[in-house]
Each structure stands twice: as C-alpha cells, then as structure tokens.
Design a protein around this motif. Sequence first.
Motif, PDB file in Angstrom:
ATOM      1  N   SER A  85       6.041  14.482   4.513  1.00 34.04           N
ATOM      2  CA  SER A  85       6.239  13.106   4.047  1.00 34.04           C
ATOM      3  C   SER A  85       7.636  12.649   4.412  1.00 34.04           C
ATOM      4  O   SER A  85       8.614  13.177   3.900  1.00 34.04           O
ATOM      5  CB  SER A  85       6.054  13.056   2.526  1.00 34.04           C
ATOM      6  OG  SER A  85       6.229  11.744   2.053  1.00 34.04           O
ATOM      7  N   THR A 137       8.587   9.201   4.453  1.00 28.76           N
ATOM      8  CA  THR A 137       8.987   8.004   3.714  1.00 28.76           C
ATOM      9  C   THR A 137       8.492   8.041   2.262  1.00 28.76           C
ATOM     10  O   THR A 137       8.606   7.061   1.536  1.00 28.76           O
ATOM     11  CB  THR A 137       8.503   6.716   4.439  1.00 28.76           C
ATOM     12  OG1 THR A 137       7.226   6.946   5.028  1.00 28.76           O
ATOM     13  CG2 THR A 137       9.462   6.343   5.546  1.00 28.76           C
ATOM     14  N   ASN A 141       5.483   8.485   0.486  1.00 30.63           N
ATOM     15  CA  ASN A 141       4.180   8.229  -0.139  1.00 30.63           C
ATOM     16  C   ASN A 141       3.416   9.527  -0.397  1.00 30.63           C
ATOM     17  O   ASN A 141       2.882   9.746  -1.488  1.00 30.63           O
ATOM     18  CB  ASN A 141       3.319   7.321   0.760  1.00 30.63           C
ATOM     19  CG  ASN A 141       3.777   5.878   0.728  1.00 30.63           C
ATOM     20  OD1 ASN A 141       4.553   5.487  -0.141  1.00 30.63           O
ATOM     21  ND2 ASN A 141       3.307   5.082   1.671  1.00 30.63           N
ATOM     22  N   THR A 142       3.362  10.347   0.618  1.00 28.99           N
ATOM     23  CA  THR A 142       2.594  11.585   0.500  1.00 28.99           C
ATOM     24  C   THR A 142       3.252  12.539  -0.494  1.00 28.99           C
ATOM     25  O   THR A 142       2.569  13.215  -1.274  1.00 28.99           O
ATOM     26  CB  THR A 142       2.485  12.250   1.897  1.00 28.99           C
ATOM     27  OG1 THR A 142       2.132  11.248   2.854  1.00 28.99           O
ATOM     28  CG2 THR A 142       1.447  13.340   1.901  1.00 28.99           C
ATOM     29  N   VAL A 190      -1.591   9.589   7.547  1.00 27.67           N
ATOM     30  CA  VAL A 190      -2.375   9.299   8.751  1.00 27.67           C
ATOM     31  C   VAL A 190      -1.443   8.675   9.789  1.00 27.67           C
ATOM     32  O   VAL A 190      -0.724   7.728   9.479  1.00 27.67           O
ATOM     33  CB  VAL A 190      -3.522   8.309   8.425  1.00 27.67           C
ATOM     34  CG1 VAL A 190      -4.248   7.887   9.704  1.00 27.67           C
ATOM     35  CG2 VAL A 190      -4.501   8.922   7.432  1.00 27.67           C
ATOM     36  N   GLY A 200      -4.605   7.181  13.304  1.00 27.10           N
ATOM     37  CA  GLY A 200      -5.956   7.652  12.989  1.00 27.10           C
ATOM     38  C   GLY A 200      -6.086   9.157  12.954  1.00 27.10           C
ATOM     39  O   GLY A 200      -7.165   9.700  12.726  1.00 27.10           O
ATOM     40  N   THR A 235      -2.559  10.232   3.069  1.00 27.66           N
ATOM     41  CA  THR A 235      -2.189   8.879   2.641  1.00 27.66           C
ATOM     42  C   THR A 235      -2.184   7.994   3.882  1.00 27.66           C
ATOM     43  O   THR A 235      -1.935   8.465   4.988  1.00 27.66           O
ATOM     44  CB  THR A 235      -0.819   8.823   1.941  1.00 27.66           C
ATOM     45  OG1 THR A 235       0.221   9.059   2.903  1.00 27.66           O
ATOM     46  CG2 THR A 235      -0.726   9.826   0.811  1.00 27.66           C
ATOM     47  N   ASN A 254      -3.856   1.328   6.131  1.00 24.25           N
ATOM     48  CA  ASN A 254      -4.960   0.400   6.404  1.00 24.25           C
ATOM     49  C   ASN A 254      -6.264   1.070   6.819  1.00 24.25           C
ATOM     50  O   ASN A 254      -7.318   0.723   6.312  1.00 24.25           O
ATOM     51  CB  ASN A 254      -4.537  -0.616   7.475  1.00 24.25           C
ATOM     52  CG  ASN A 254      -3.625  -1.681   6.899  1.00 24.25           C
ATOM     53  OD1 ASN A 254      -4.068  -2.602   6.229  1.00 24.25           O
ATOM     54  ND2 ASN A 254      -2.327  -1.519   7.113  1.00 24.25           N
ATOM     55  N   VAL A 255      -6.178   2.002   7.781  1.00 22.87           N
ATOM     56  CA  VAL A 255      -7.393   2.718   8.196  1.00 22.87           C
ATOM     57  C   VAL A 255      -7.111   4.215   8.259  1.00 22.87           C
ATOM     58  O   VAL A 255      -6.081   4.637   8.794  1.00 22.87           O
ATOM     59  CB  VAL A 255      -7.928   2.248   9.571  1.00 22.87           C
ATOM     60  CG1 VAL A 255      -8.634   0.921   9.476  1.00 22.87           C
ATOM     61  CG2 VAL A 255      -6.838   2.220  10.612  1.00 22.87           C
ATOM     62  N   THR A 305       1.273   1.941   0.937  1.00 27.74           N
ATOM     63  CA  THR A 305       1.971   1.021   1.844  1.00 27.74           C
ATOM     64  C   THR A 305       1.882   1.539   3.272  1.00 27.74           C
ATOM     65  O   THR A 305       1.868   2.743   3.496  1.00 27.74           O
ATOM     66  CB  THR A 305       3.455   0.934   1.452  1.00 27.74           C
ATOM     67  OG1 THR A 305       3.888   2.239   1.080  1.00 27.74           O
ATOM     68  CG2 THR A 305       3.668  -0.018   0.316  1.00 27.74           C
TER      69      THR A 305
HETATM   70  C1  LIG Z   1       3.605   6.608  13.589  1.00 21.29           C
HETATM   71  C2  LIG Z   1       2.803   6.088  12.444  1.00 21.29           C
HETATM   72  C3  LIG Z   1       1.446   5.870  12.625  1.00 21.29           C
HETATM   73  C4  LIG Z   1       0.664   5.423  11.546  1.00 21.29           C
HETATM   74  N1  LIG Z   1      -0.677   5.252  11.752  1.00 21.29           N
HETATM   75  C5  LIG Z   1      -1.451   4.825  10.739  1.00 21.29           C
HETATM   76  C6  LIG Z   1      -2.856   4.659  10.917  1.00 21.29           C
HETATM   77  O1  LIG Z   1      -3.436   4.946  11.961  1.00 21.29           O
HETATM   78  N2  LIG Z   1      -3.585   4.174   9.880  1.00 21.29           N
HETATM   79  C7  LIG Z   1      -2.991   3.845   8.682  1.00 21.29           C
HETATM   80  O2  LIG Z   1      -3.700   3.372   7.805  1.00 21.29           O
HETATM   81  N3  LIG Z   1      -1.684   4.038   8.457  1.00 21.29           N
HETATM   82  C8  LIG Z   1      -0.896   4.525   9.466  1.00 21.29           C
HETATM   83  N4  LIG Z   1       0.445   4.736   9.248  1.00 21.29           N
HETATM   84  C9  LIG Z   1       1.003   4.526   7.889  1.00 21.29           C
HETATM   85  C10 LIG Z   1       1.129   5.814   7.105  1.00 21.29           C
HETATM   86  O3  LIG Z   1      -0.010   6.636   7.224  1.00 21.29           O
HETATM   87  C11 LIG Z   1       1.338   5.550   5.602  1.00 21.29           C
HETATM   88  O4  LIG Z   1       2.288   4.567   5.390  1.00 21.29           O
HETATM   89  C12 LIG Z   1       1.701   6.818   4.865  1.00 21.29           C
HETATM   90  O5  LIG Z   1       1.469   6.637   3.487  1.00 21.29           O
HETATM   91  C13 LIG Z   1       3.138   7.241   5.081  1.00 21.29           C
HETATM   92  O6  LIG Z   1       3.342   8.479   4.432  1.00 21.29           O
HETATM   93  P1  LIG Z   1       4.771   9.023   4.024  1.00 21.29           P
HETATM   94  O7  LIG Z   1       5.490   7.926   3.287  1.00 21.29           O
HETATM   95  O8  LIG Z   1       4.476  10.192   3.159  1.00 21.29           O
HETATM   96  O9  LIG Z   1       5.483   9.431   5.282  1.00 21.29           O
HETATM   97  C14 LIG Z   1       1.261   5.178  10.294  1.00 21.29           C
HETATM   98  C15 LIG Z   1       2.632   5.377  10.125  1.00 21.29           C
HETATM   99  C16 LIG Z   1       3.402   5.829  11.182  1.00 21.29           C
HETATM  100  C17 LIG Z   1       4.877   6.052  10.980  1.00 21.29           C
END
Ligand SMILES: Cc1cc2nc3c(=O)[nH]c(=O)nc-3n(C[C@H](O)[C@H](O)[C@H](O)COP(=O)(O)O)c2cc1C
Length: 250
Positions: free
Chosen positions: A6, A8, A10-11, A51, A54, A80, A83-84, A113
């Motif tokens: 994680s 940022t 969320n996870t 994620v 994807g 976590t 959107n998808v 988020t």
């Molecule tokens: C490089 C990158 C790619 C991402 N791709 C997706 C995605 O395909 N689908 C989605 O819903 N969120 C996507 N996200 C958002 C993250 O999955 C989401 O914000 C997650 O909760 C972040 O986790 P963290 O705060 O623990 O790092 C992406 C974020 C990053 C930085």
Amino acid sequence: MIVYYSQTGNTKYVANKLAAKTKERVLNLLDYSGEELVVSKEERLGIFAPVYCGGLPYSVLAFLETAKIKCEGYCYLFATYGNVSGRVGDIANTYLQKNIGRKFDALFCAKMTDTWTPMFDLSNREEVLAILKNAELMIDGNIERILQKKQGDFLVDKTLGFVGKTFLAVYNGLSKTAHLSVENTCVGCGLCEKNCPSKAIRMKDGKPVFVKENCDMCLGCLHKCPTFSIQYKNKTKHHGQYVNPYVDLP
Ligand SMILES: Cc1cc2nc3c(=O)[nH]c(=O)nc-3n(C[C@H](O)[C@H](O)[C@H](O)COP(=O)(O)O)c2cc1C
C-alpha cells in the motif's frame, strides 16, 4: 497472517482494520525478506493489494510468483480499487498457482478513492471523505466473510476477460518513468527516493532523478511530496495529492 502492499494507504487501512480484530501478524510486502511463510490449517493468509491497470503492481506480482509460501490454511486476496477491479482475481490466481500450485480460496475487494490522478480528481476533501465513508460497508462485509473463512469470488466491478491478457502491455506503457517530471519547487528532501518501492529514484545534485525505465508507478512520490513537485504528464497538478487520512505511512 496479513501481507499488504500500500503506497497511498487505502489497502493498509483495510489490512489494519482486519488485524485490529484478529491480532494476526501484519507484514508489509516490501519488508518480505525471503523467509518461508508458514500458515497452518487453522490460520489464514491474506494478500492485500491495490488494483493497478486491472491487475496488480509489479512488486505484488513478483511476491506472488516467488515468495516461499507454505499455506495449509485459508488463503485469500483482498484488492482495493477506485473504479474497476478489472481481472485482478484471475491475475492473482495465475501467479499464485504458478508459485505454489494452488489458487486463492476467496477473492474480495473494496471500492475506495482512485489514486490514479492522471485521470481522477481527488482535490476535493469532502468528496474524498465521502468515498471513504461509503467504502466502509463493503470493507466490513468482506471482513466478516474473512472471519468466517467464506470461499468464493466476491469481486465486483470486473471487466471483460481480455483485460487479463492485455494487462501487462498496458501497465508496461503506463509505468514508464519518462511520464514523470520534477518541478523547480522541489526542495530536495529525498522522501521520494527513500520511499520508492521500485528503487527507481536517486537524488543527484539535490534533485530526484528517475534511474529505471519502469517502476510500480504507485505515484507515492507524487502524492507524498511535501511541495507537490512531482507530476505525471500534465493533468495531475489539478487533481490534488492523496494519502488515506486514517493510516500512518512512511
Ligand atoms: C498505477 C495505478 C493503476 C491503477 N489502476 C486501477 C484500475 O485499473 N482500476 C481501479 O479501479 N483503480 C486503479 N487504481 C487505483 C487504486 O487501485 C486504488 O486507489 C487503491 O485503493 C490504492 O491503494 P493504496 O492506497 O493502498 O496504494 C490505480 C492506481 C495506480 C497508482
């Protein structure tokens, strides 16, 4: 045992929430030192990850592919996303199966988020807090299922199967460090170098330089920069910086 990645927060927030109930060992995936992770029949092994495109971040794929895991107990993925959820379940299962010859017993997710600010706007604090508040129901429901060791695929917001096949090509293009730039406002504090999970940043003459062609592209450097001096292409400046407000991050 809980293993999480994680950048940022969320996870980490979700992982912490479960750990507060179970008092399990919590391991930051980036601190994994190659020791065998032994999980008995009575125990659980949870992999918590965001994620990306994807699928999953390079660091998480590498862990699933190579970590020494001896798991006789309940084994699940918690993703976590913003959107998808894409094909995160298929991809995680493929990597784990290759490594230890078994798939996850259960797949969970929580919509939070979206930290991919080249596209999504996280500059409004009220909106951000509302998204996180809404996520609680999904998080708590899945934590309950984990406590009951429920089996199955509980992922939602999936995309069509082809996304699993194109994921690495898409991620490889998007994760080129050439898309990142450093503005003159940089004060040379070195936080980005210290925290980069891909070790892709070196300080040279007091400024960060990207020394690898690709990185996880977690955007931790962008979101945590004290002067918001790192950008990804040209939209991120207007979309704000984000870290989950309910966890401590390095
Ligand atoms: C490089 C990158 C790619 C991402 N791709 C997706 C995605 O395909 N689908 C989605 O819903 N969120 C996507 N996200 C958002 C993250 O999955 C989401 O914000 C997650 O909760 C972040 O986790 P963290 O705060 O623990 O790092 C992406 C974020 C990053 C930085």
